[in-house]
Design a protein around this motif. Structure first.
Motif, PDB file in Angstrom:
ATOM      1  N   ASP A   1       0.801  -1.219   0.000  1.00  0.00           N
ATOM      2  CA  ASP A   1       0.000   0.000   0.000  1.00  0.00           C
ATOM      3  C   ASP A   1       0.839   1.277   0.000  1.00  0.00           C
ATOM      4  OD1 ASP A   1      -2.398  -1.500   0.163  1.00  0.00           O
ATOM      5  OD2 ASP A   1      -2.093  -1.740   2.314  1.00  0.00           O
TER       6      ASP A   1
ATOM      7  N   ALA B   1       1.552   7.124  -1.245  1.00  0.00           N
ATOM      8  CA  ALA B   1       0.394   6.276  -0.990  1.00  0.00           C
ATOM      9  C   ALA B   1      -0.793   6.827  -1.775  1.00  0.00           C
ATOM     10  CB  ALA B   1       0.074   6.229   0.503  1.00  0.00           C
ATOM     11  N   PRO B   2      -1.529   5.933  -2.438  1.00  0.00           N
ATOM     12  CA  PRO B   2      -1.290   4.502  -2.537  1.00  0.00           C
ATOM     13  C   PRO B   2       0.032   4.204  -3.253  1.00  0.00           C
ATOM     14  CG  PRO B   2      -3.006   5.158  -4.081  1.00  0.00           C
ATOM     15  CD  PRO B   2      -2.657   6.370  -3.280  1.00  0.00           C
TER      16      PRO B   2
END
Length: 192
Positions: free
Chosen positions: A31, A111-112
């Motif tokens: 992630d 992120a992602p």
């Protein structure tokens, strides 16, 4: 759990003196994108002025100083010293440089993990849309207009014919193109 030593991760050279160690794969993150940078004085994080429409980026400076160009800061730049961090949200343009006298060491987190839409602040020559999408899927990187779908191939520097042009902020905090080789600046980059 995954554990790695930085020295055990192959580095990507950035210029002659700087390096990036991509930690996402070795650590198996799903992630989060994570890279460790060591930037020599005068070098910058790769990519020039850009924004990810689908990813936030955080830079944590561990040693030295990083100067980030961003139209969102007063005067177009912000300095981040050792022990400080900065976040750029989705769609916020930024580029970072080591303008100090010593190495800058930093962690970059995204992120992602995967970004699908990186924008460069260059207007489409066909329709005038303000930001072109970077497309590196083909053999030659292209800048694609998200409005009219026109693809434009960046051309070499008109002055030296050699250098790659990067988007940067000019003296008035407006985007310009700068040749990495000769340093010449252009209000608009040459696009094919």
């Amino acid at each position: 759990m995954n554990h790695v030593a930085l020295e055990g991760v192959t580095d990507d050279r950035i210029g002659d003196e700087s390096e990036r160690r991509r930690l996402t794969g070795p650590l198996g993150t799903t992630d989060l994108a994570l890279s460790h940078y060591r930037l020599a004085p005068g070098d910058g994080f790769p990519g020039g002025l850009h924004a990810h429409t689908d990813q936030a980026e955080v830079f944590v400076v561990l040693a030295g100083v990083a100067t980030f160009e961003t139209p969102d800061a007063p005067g177009g730049e912000v300095t981040v010293s050792a022990g400080e961090a900065i976040r750029f949200g989705p769609g916020e343009f930024q580029s970072g440089w080591n303008r100090g006298d010593t190495d800058c060491v930093a962690l970059a987190l995204g992120a992602p993990r995967d970004t699908e839409d990186t924008r460069i602040p260059v207007a489409c020559p066909d329709c005038g849309h303000g930001d072109l999408r970077l497309d590196v899927a083909g053999d030659t990187p292209a800048l694609v207009c998200p409005d009219c779908d026109a693809a434009h191939i960046p051309e070499p520097c008109p002055t030296c014919g050699d250098g790659e042009l990067l988007a940067r902020l000019g003296p008035d905090a407006e985007p310009i193109a700068v040749c990495e080789t000769c340093g010449d600046e252009f209000a608009t980059p040459p696009l094919g």
